[in-house]
Design a protein around this motif. Structure first.
Motif, mmCIF file in Angstrom:
data_model
loop_
_atom_site.group_PDB
_atom_site.id
_atom_site.type_symbol
_atom_site.label_atom_id
_atom_site.label_comp_id
_atom_site.label_asym_id
_atom_site.label_seq_id
_atom_site.Cartn_x
_atom_site.Cartn_y
_atom_site.Cartn_z
ATOM 1 N N LEU A 298 15.281 38.876 56.100
ATOM 2 C CA LEU A 298 14.919 37.477 55.840
ATOM 3 C C LEU A 298 13.865 37.320 54.754
ATOM 4 C CD1 LEU A 298 14.934 35.957 59.459
ATOM 5 C CD2 LEU A 298 16.704 35.805 57.696
ATOM 6 N N GLY A 299 13.516 38.421 54.085
ATOM 7 C CA GLY A 299 12.687 38.276 52.890
ATOM 8 C C GLY A 299 11.198 38.512 53.041
ATOM 9 N N HIS B 30 10.652 41.824 61.710
ATOM 10 C CA HIS B 30 11.609 42.061 62.806
ATOM 11 C C HIS B 30 11.899 43.555 62.932
ATOM 12 C CE1 HIS B 30 12.434 38.062 60.950
ATOM 13 N NE2 HIS B 30 12.287 37.684 62.183
ATOM 14 N N SER C 74 12.628 46.115 60.794
ATOM 15 C CA SER C 74 13.612 46.913 60.063
ATOM 16 C C SER C 74 12.894 48.124 59.476
ATOM 17 C CB SER C 74 14.236 46.090 58.929
ATOM 18 O OG SER C 74 15.161 45.170 59.454
HETATM 19 S S1 FES Z 1 12.537 39.952 57.477
HETATM 20 FE FE1 FES Z 1 13.432 40.510 59.364
HETATM 21 S S2 FES Z 1 13.164 42.664 59.433
HETATM 22 FE FE2 FES Z 1 12.367 42.088 57.558
#
Ligand code: FES
Length: 204
Positions: free
Chosen positions: A132-133, A155, A157
């Motif tokens: 999502l940036g 989130h 990642s």
């Molecule tokens: S913006 Fe969701 S994991 Fe990076």
């Protein structure tokens, strides 16, 4: 006389019904428009998120954060397992230009890293998470620096910096795009290419 009065009453009633019907239609249309606007604001970033880099080969990397903000990054400032956020000099106003410059053991690089775009263990990737940036961060393993990795804390990642920033955890849909870097004679670092793939959030 009675018929004329009745006809007048009918016309008045019809006019009133049309007016009320018009008001209802206008209200529904207005509410629908407001709902669309709200959904637009609440919806996640569109594919690419409008990120367009203006990095060109030859641009020098400068620190994007910290006490040395804006200063040229020298190769000697980073040990194996270190990483910093960087911008091309003079182009920090474009958020699409931010990268993460990482130093690893050159021998640790593996596919799909483009080895030609690395130099002396330095590799750089877009620092904009492909989910999502959010901007990514560096998680350094002090005991085993060459196993450090990139993480987006929005989130969670996780990206493998030695293997083309492939996704090894979390919701990011694709790797962070690599961009070429090279250490110059005066130890500053310059970009040598454009990004190898799309940057920014990749939700469709
Ligand atoms: S913006 Fe969701 S994991 Fe990076």
């Amino acid at each position: 006389m009675v018929d004329q009065d009745t006809a007048k009453i009918d016309r008045t009633a019809t006019t009133r019904r049309r007016f009320i019907f018009g008001v209802i239609i206008a209200s529904i249309a207005g509410a629908f428009g407001s709902l669309l606007s709200l959904l637009k604001v609440l919806s996640p970033s569109k594919k690419g998120g409008g990120y367009v880099s203006t990095i060109t080969p030859g641009d020098k990397l400068v620190y994007a954060a910290g006490n040395n903000l804006g200063a040229y990054i020298k190769a000697s400032a980073l040990n194996v397992g270190d990483a910093v956020l960087a911008y091309p000099a003079g182009k920090s106003s474009n958020p699409a230009n931010i990268v993460q410059l990482i130093r690893l053991n050159a021998a640790d690089f593996g596919p799909p890293t483009n080895i030609k775009l690395t130099d002396k263990g330095f590799v750089a990737y877009s620092a904009i998470c492909t989910h999502l940036g959010c901007n990514v961060s560096w998680v350094k393993n002090e005991k085993s620096p060459d196993t450090s990795y990139t993480e987006c804390f929005c989130h969670n990642s996780i990206f493998d910096p030695a293997k083309g920033a492939r996704v090894i955890g979390g919701p990011a849909p694709i790797p962070l795009a690599q961009i070429g870097v090279k250490v110059t004679a005066d130890e500053t670092i310059v970009f040598t290419s454009d990004f190898t793939g799309p940057i920014g959030p990749q939700l469709s």
